[in-house]
Design a protein around this motif. Sequence first.
Motif, PDB file in Angstrom:
ATOM      1  N   LEU A   8       0.816  -1.214   0.000  1.00 13.27           N
ATOM      2  CA  LEU A   8       0.000   0.000   0.000  1.00 13.27           C
ATOM      3  C   LEU A   8       0.851   1.266   0.000  1.00 13.27           C
ATOM      4  O   LEU A   8       0.416   2.301  -0.499  1.00 13.27           O
ATOM      5  N   ARG A   9       2.069   1.198   0.559  1.00 11.46           N
ATOM      6  CA  ARG A   9       2.944   2.382   0.621  1.00 11.46           C
ATOM      7  C   ARG A   9       4.364   1.974   0.197  1.00 11.46           C
ATOM      8  O   ARG A   9       5.290   1.964   1.020  1.00 11.46           O
ATOM      9  N   PRO A  10       4.563   1.641  -1.066  1.00 16.63           N
ATOM     10  CA  PRO A  10       5.850   1.073  -1.503  1.00 16.63           C
ATOM     11  C   PRO A  10       7.038   2.023  -1.382  1.00 16.63           C
ATOM     12  O   PRO A  10       8.183   1.570  -1.349  1.00 16.63           O
ATOM     13  N   LEU A  11       6.795   3.332  -1.323  1.00 17.04           N
ATOM     14  CA  LEU A  11       7.915   4.279  -1.252  1.00 17.04           C
ATOM     15  C   LEU A  11       8.732   4.110   0.035  1.00 17.04           C
ATOM     16  O   LEU A  11       9.902   4.522   0.086  1.00 17.04           O
ATOM     17  N   TRP A  12       8.138   3.502   1.056  1.00 16.49           N
ATOM     18  CA  TRP A  12       8.888   3.282   2.293  1.00 16.49           C
ATOM     19  C   TRP A  12      10.007   2.265   2.109  1.00 16.49           C
ATOM     20  O   TRP A  12      10.880   2.139   2.976  1.00 16.49           O
ATOM     21  N   PHE A  13      10.025   1.546   0.990  1.00 19.41           N
ATOM     22  CA  PHE A  13      11.136   0.647   0.712  1.00 19.41           C
ATOM     23  C   PHE A  13      12.449   1.419   0.595  1.00 19.41           C
ATOM     24  O   PHE A  13      13.533   0.850   0.795  1.00 19.41           O
ATOM     25  N   LEU A  14      12.358   2.701   0.255  1.00 15.50           N
ATOM     26  CA  LEU A  14      13.567   3.513   0.125  1.00 15.50           C
ATOM     27  C   LEU A  14      14.280   3.667   1.466  1.00 15.50           C
ATOM     28  O   LEU A  14      15.488   3.964   1.493  1.00 15.50           O
ATOM     29  N   ALA A  15      13.568   3.474   2.570  1.00 12.86           N
ATOM     30  CA  ALA A  15      14.196   3.600   3.890  1.00 12.86           C
ATOM     31  C   ALA A  15      15.037   2.385   4.244  1.00 12.86           C
ATOM     32  O   ALA A  15      15.939   2.473   5.084  1.00 12.86           O
ATOM     33  N   LEU A  16      14.776   1.240   3.613  1.00 19.88           N
ATOM     34  CA  LEU A  16      15.496   0.013   3.972  1.00 19.88           C
ATOM     35  C   LEU A  16      17.000   0.090   3.671  1.00 19.88           C
ATOM     36  O   LEU A  16      17.802  -0.341   4.500  1.00 19.88           O
ATOM     37  N   PRO A  17      17.427   0.613   2.504  1.00 21.68           N
ATOM     38  CA  PRO A  17      18.885   0.737   2.293  1.00 21.68           C
ATOM     39  C   PRO A  17      19.552   1.645   3.318  1.00 21.68           C
ATOM     40  O   PRO A  17      20.687   1.382   3.738  1.00 21.68           O
ATOM     41  N   VAL A  18      18.863   2.703   3.731  1.00 24.64           N
ATOM     42  CA  VAL A  18      19.431   3.606   4.738  1.00 24.64           C
ATOM     43  C   VAL A  18      19.621   2.869   6.057  1.00 24.64           C
ATOM     44  O   VAL A  18      20.664   2.978   6.718  1.00 24.64           O
ATOM     45  N   VAL A  19      18.620   2.071   6.435  1.00 30.54           N
ATOM     46  CA  VAL A  19      18.723   1.289   7.669  1.00 30.54           C
ATOM     47  C   VAL A  19      19.855   0.283   7.568  1.00 30.54           C
ATOM     48  O   VAL A  19      20.607   0.060   8.531  1.00 30.54           O
ATOM     49  N   ALA A  20      20.014  -0.339   6.403  1.00 33.00           N
ATOM     50  CA  ALA A  20      21.080  -1.332   6.218  1.00 33.00           C
ATOM     51  C   ALA A  20      22.460  -0.696   6.375  1.00 33.00           C
ATOM     52  O   ALA A  20      23.355  -1.270   7.013  1.00 33.00           O
ATOM     53  N   VAL A  21      22.646   0.502   5.803  1.00 31.91           N
ATOM     54  CA  VAL A  21      23.930   1.191   5.925  1.00 31.91           C
ATOM     55  C   VAL A  21      24.218   1.536   7.380  1.00 31.91           C
ATOM     56  O   VAL A  21      25.346   1.350   7.877  1.00 31.91           O
ATOM     57  N   LEU A  22      23.211   2.028   8.082  1.00 35.70           N
ATOM     58  CA  LEU A  22      23.399   2.374   9.500  1.00 35.70           C
ATOM     59  C   LEU A  22      23.709   1.132  10.323  1.00 35.70           C
ATOM     60  O   LEU A  22      24.501   1.187  11.279  1.00 35.70           O
TER      61      LEU A  22
END
Length: 307
Positions: A8-22
């Motif tokens: 329903l809100r696919p744009l939040w997938f963009l946050a996953l790479p940021v979390v992975a880097v952190l």
Amino acid sequence: MIESFALLRPLWFLALPVVAVLALRAAWRSAPLGDWAKAVDPHLMALLARRGAVLGGRRQANLAAALTAGLLALALTGPAVERPEASTFRNLDATVVVLDLSRSVTEGGHFKEARQAAQSVAEAAGTRSVALIVYAGDAYTALSPTGDRESLGTTLFALDADTVPDRGSHPERGLALARRTLAEANVVSGDVVLISDGDGIGQAAEREAAAIRDKGWQLHTLFVPAAKTLPPGAPRPDRAALDRLAAAGNGRAADIDGPQAVLDRVGASTAQHLAAGGYGVLAFADLGRWLLLLALLPALLLFRRSA
């Protein structure tokens, strides 16, 4: 099963790479105290360490925080499955077929194929209601929204060059009538399919296409090619105009001899149509809330007491 799953809100997938880097940064940090060693005077830090007032940080806590943030981001993407009762909302999802009965189509040699394309659109709509509008110099409702495919087939078979008495070609009038039909039926997610040779399409038709799009509906077009010999004075078909009209209406464009791209959009499930119209909560059960509960497990590690 895959068709009943959606984000329903696919744009939040963009946050996953940021979390992975952190998370990687946290896992490989060498300083257990983080930036405190830089912020505190070295002599004071040494004194605090001798008194036992300094406790080194744990990398496990950083990883737990990263895992919690990852689960939260995944939950916010809105993984969802189609509700079993989504089909009961089919009255909120309708299709309007707008058929060109101007002289260039009815006498152009492919009118039979145009009627068959209209029937194919109705069949692709499944159990949802379908309305039929015909136009030439003016537009008329040939069949109000109905689920009776036999009645629609009978009506299509009866159409000919004399059905619309007004000469000319004004697709904007047919589109305006289609828009009013959907509005009067309180349709949430609607498809308008224009079957035409492209004659008469101008700024007025493009404004109607934009109005249909602004309502959250979609306008698709099916091109009717000309016969080898056109009637005297008949206009030339304009496929490019139909393509522009479909783009303005946020829809698909195709030919009557290859309509699958349009049929696929019309034949999408009611749940997919409602979700595209911003009413996904009616059609899909959001599983993100359960992922939020799952995120509490690594979050509990952040509150573990240290000796």
